[in-house]
Design a protein around this motif. Structure first.
Motif, PDB file in Angstrom:
ATOM      1  N   UNK A 285       0.817  -1.215   0.000  1.00 11.62           N
ATOM      2  CA  UNK A 285       0.000   0.000   0.000  1.00 11.62           C
ATOM      3  C   UNK A 285       0.850   1.264   0.000  1.00 11.62           C
ATOM      4  N   UNK A 286       1.952   1.232   0.738  1.00 11.12           N
ATOM      5  CA  UNK A 286       2.862   2.382   0.770  1.00 11.12           C
ATOM      6  C   UNK A 286       3.470   2.611  -0.604  1.00 11.12           C
ATOM      7  N   UNK A 287       3.854   1.512  -1.266  1.00  5.83           N
ATOM      8  CA  UNK A 287       4.447   1.631  -2.605  1.00  5.83           C
ATOM      9  C   UNK A 287       3.430   2.157  -3.609  1.00  5.83           C
ATOM     10  N   UNK A 288       2.170   1.707  -3.472  1.00  8.64           N
ATOM     11  CA  UNK A 288       1.124   2.199  -4.382  1.00  8.64           C
ATOM     12  C   UNK A 288       0.913   3.692  -4.178  1.00  8.64           C
ATOM     13  N   UNK A 289       0.903   4.137  -2.917  1.00  7.98           N
ATOM     14  CA  UNK A 289       0.739   5.564  -2.638  1.00  7.98           C
ATOM     15  C   UNK A 289       1.896   6.377  -3.203  1.00  7.98           C
ATOM     16  N   UNK A 290       3.090   5.824  -3.119  1.00  4.36           N
ATOM     17  CA  UNK A 290       4.283   6.554  -3.549  1.00  4.36           C
ATOM     18  C   UNK A 290       4.446   6.555  -5.068  1.00  4.36           C
ATOM     19  N   UNK A 291       4.250   5.397  -5.698  1.00  3.62           N
ATOM     20  CA  UNK A 291       4.559   5.271  -7.132  1.00  3.62           C
ATOM     21  C   UNK A 291       3.323   5.182  -8.025  1.00  3.62           C
ATOM     22  N   UNK A 292       2.164   4.906  -7.450  1.00  2.58           N
ATOM     23  CA  UNK A 292       0.947   4.765  -8.237  1.00  2.58           C
ATOM     24  C   UNK A 292       0.662   3.307  -8.552  1.00  2.58           C
ATOM     25  N   UNK A 293      -0.623   2.976  -8.559  1.00  4.23           N
ATOM     26  CA  UNK A 293      -1.038   1.593  -8.776  1.00  4.23           C
ATOM     27  C   UNK A 293      -0.634   1.041 -10.135  1.00  4.23           C
ATOM     28  N   UNK A 294      -0.712   1.877 -11.160  1.00  6.84           N
ATOM     29  CA  UNK A 294      -0.359   1.416 -12.500  1.00  6.84           C
ATOM     30  C   UNK A 294       1.102   1.004 -12.583  1.00  6.84           C
ATOM     31  N   UNK A 295       1.986   1.815 -12.022  1.00 11.52           N
ATOM     32  CA  UNK A 295       3.417   1.487 -12.065  1.00 11.52           C
ATOM     33  C   UNK A 295       3.721   0.209 -11.288  1.00 11.52           C
ATOM     34  N   UNK A 296       3.119   0.083 -10.111  1.00  8.43           N
ATOM     35  CA  UNK A 296       3.348  -1.111  -9.292  1.00  8.43           C
ATOM     36  C   UNK A 296       2.865  -2.350 -10.033  1.00  8.43           C
ATOM     37  N   UNK A 297       1.676  -2.253 -10.644  1.00  6.39           N
ATOM     38  CA  UNK A 297       1.126  -3.387 -11.386  1.00  6.39           C
ATOM     39  C   UNK A 297       1.994  -3.731 -12.587  1.00  6.39           C
ATOM     40  N   UNK A 298       2.508  -2.721 -13.257  1.00  9.10           N
ATOM     41  CA  UNK A 298       3.367  -2.940 -14.415  1.00  9.10           C
ATOM     42  C   UNK A 298       4.672  -3.635 -14.012  1.00  9.10           C
ATOM     43  N   UNK A 299       5.269  -3.176 -12.920  1.00  9.87           N
ATOM     44  CA  UNK A 299       6.498  -3.810 -12.421  1.00  9.87           C
ATOM     45  C   UNK A 299       6.215  -5.261 -12.041  1.00  9.87           C
ATOM     46  N   UNK A 300       5.077  -5.488 -11.381  1.00  7.90           N
ATOM     47  CA  UNK A 300       4.717  -6.858 -10.983  1.00  7.90           C
ATOM     48  C   UNK A 300       4.617  -7.770 -12.196  1.00  7.90           C
ATOM     49  N   UNK A 301       3.913  -7.324 -13.242  1.00  4.87           N
ATOM     50  CA  UNK A 301       3.724  -8.178 -14.422  1.00  4.87           C
ATOM     51  C   UNK A 301       5.050  -8.444 -15.129  1.00  4.87           C
ATOM     52  N   UNK A 302       5.917  -7.436 -15.177  1.00  2.00           N
ATOM     53  CA  UNK A 302       7.230  -7.635 -15.813  1.00  2.00           C
ATOM     54  C   UNK A 302       8.083  -8.625 -15.020  1.00  2.00           C
ATOM     55  N   UNK A 303       8.091  -8.483 -13.694  1.00  2.00           N
ATOM     56  CA  UNK A 303       8.854  -9.414 -12.862  1.00  2.00           C
ATOM     57  C   UNK A 303       8.307 -10.835 -12.970  1.00  2.00           C
ATOM     58  N   UNK A 304       6.988 -10.960 -13.004  1.00  4.86           N
ATOM     59  CA  UNK A 304       6.388 -12.294 -13.145  1.00  4.86           C
ATOM     60  C   UNK A 304       6.741 -12.913 -14.493  1.00  4.86           C
ATOM     61  N   UNK A 305       6.817 -12.088 -15.539  1.00  5.48           N
ATOM     62  CA  UNK A 305       7.236 -12.589 -16.844  1.00  5.48           C
ATOM     63  C   UNK A 305       8.664 -13.102 -16.821  1.00  5.48           C
ATOM     64  N   UNK A 306       9.544 -12.355 -16.147  1.00  5.93           N
ATOM     65  CA  UNK A 306      10.947 -12.783 -16.022  1.00  5.93           C
ATOM     66  C   UNK A 306      11.038 -14.089 -15.244  1.00  5.93           C
ATOM     67  N   UNK A 307      10.277 -14.204 -14.154  1.00  6.34           N
ATOM     68  CA  UNK A 307      10.288 -15.436 -13.358  1.00  6.34           C
ATOM     69  C   UNK A 307       9.723 -16.621 -14.132  1.00  6.34           C
ATOM     70  N   UNK A 308       8.693 -16.388 -14.934  1.00  8.10           N
ATOM     71  CA  UNK A 308       8.133 -17.468 -15.759  1.00  8.10           C
ATOM     72  C   UNK A 308       9.158 -17.929 -16.793  1.00  8.10           C
ATOM     73  N   UNK A 309       9.852 -16.974 -17.414  1.00  9.74           N
ATOM     74  CA  UNK A 309      10.886 -17.319 -18.394  1.00  9.74           C
ATOM     75  C   UNK A 309      12.028 -18.074 -17.719  1.00  9.74           C
ATOM     76  N   UNK A 310      12.438 -17.615 -16.537  1.00 10.59           N
ATOM     77  CA  UNK A 310      13.500 -18.300 -15.801  1.00 10.59           C
ATOM     78  C   UNK A 310      13.094 -19.730 -15.474  1.00 10.59           C
TER      79      UNK A 310
END
Length: 197
Positions: free
Chosen positions: A74-99
């Motif tokens: 919640x703190x990260x969402x307040x600081x960076x915005x929900x869209x950015x947090x969600x985008x980072x999450x999806x990118x990291x999950x893609x990297x983990x799936x590829x790994x």
């Protein structure tokens, strides 16, 4: 002169609300991806002679990061915005799936590798899950929020249902690593859709 009230149903109005369709699609793909991972890794662990306990560990250890990281999400969402947090999450999950897909192609892969990658994926999901909820009020006007939340929940349920189905199809067509390559592609599409929010 007062504008005429919008006579369309709330659901039709939502479909023309900027960013809402992208949010529903991104959330559906995200929750579908989570279930794809669980189905594919469980299949692989059992196929390698792993026990039901190992399958449970791979699924259960993902919950510990959720408890810890959700407190700070919640703190990260307040600081960076929900869209950015969600985008980072999806990118990291893609990297983990590829790994995971690449690890499965090696001959030295062990069950603990998959459990560790699954735990990292759980931590990443814990980061992004609150954003899937907080973005609805940012995008949707107050009179439509109840309908928006309903559609959001339907999308999540659809993803949770279709994820294991897609995983099973990819495993049947080729292999478990193919399912993880498919999962990587799914997260790339989800990230691209998230950019349209």
């Amino acid at each position: 002169m007062k504008p005429a009230p919008d006579s369309r149903s709330p659901f039709r109005r939502l479909l023309t609300t900027h960013g809402f369709v992208a949010l529903i699609v991104a959330n559906t793909l995200g929750f579908g991806g989570e279930q794809m991972r669980l189905a594919a890794q469980s299949w692989w662990i059992l196929g390698e002679g792993g026990s039901n306990t190992a399958v449970g560990l791979a699924a259960g250890l993902r919950l510990f990061p959720v408890i810890l990281i959700s407190l700070y999400a919640g703190v990260m969402i307040d600081r960076f915005g929900g869209k950015r947090v969600l985008l980072v999450e999806r990118c990291l999950l893609g990297v983990l799936a590829l790994a995971t897909a690449l690890v499965l192609l090696t001959e030295s892969v062990e069950i603990w590798h998959i459990v560790a990658l699954s735990t990292l994926a759980g931590a990443t999901i814990a980061l992004g899950f609150p954003a899937t909820q907080t973005l609805v009020p940012e995008i949707v006007p107050i009179p439509l929020r109840q309908s928006a939340n309903l559609l959001n929940q339907i999308g999540m349920s659809a993803g949770q249902t279709l994820g294991p189905l897609l995983s099973g199809i990819l495993i049947a067509l080729r292999s478990v690593s193919t399912a993880f390559f498919g999962l990587t592609a799914l997260y790339v599409v989800s990230a691209a859709v998230t950019l349209k929010l």
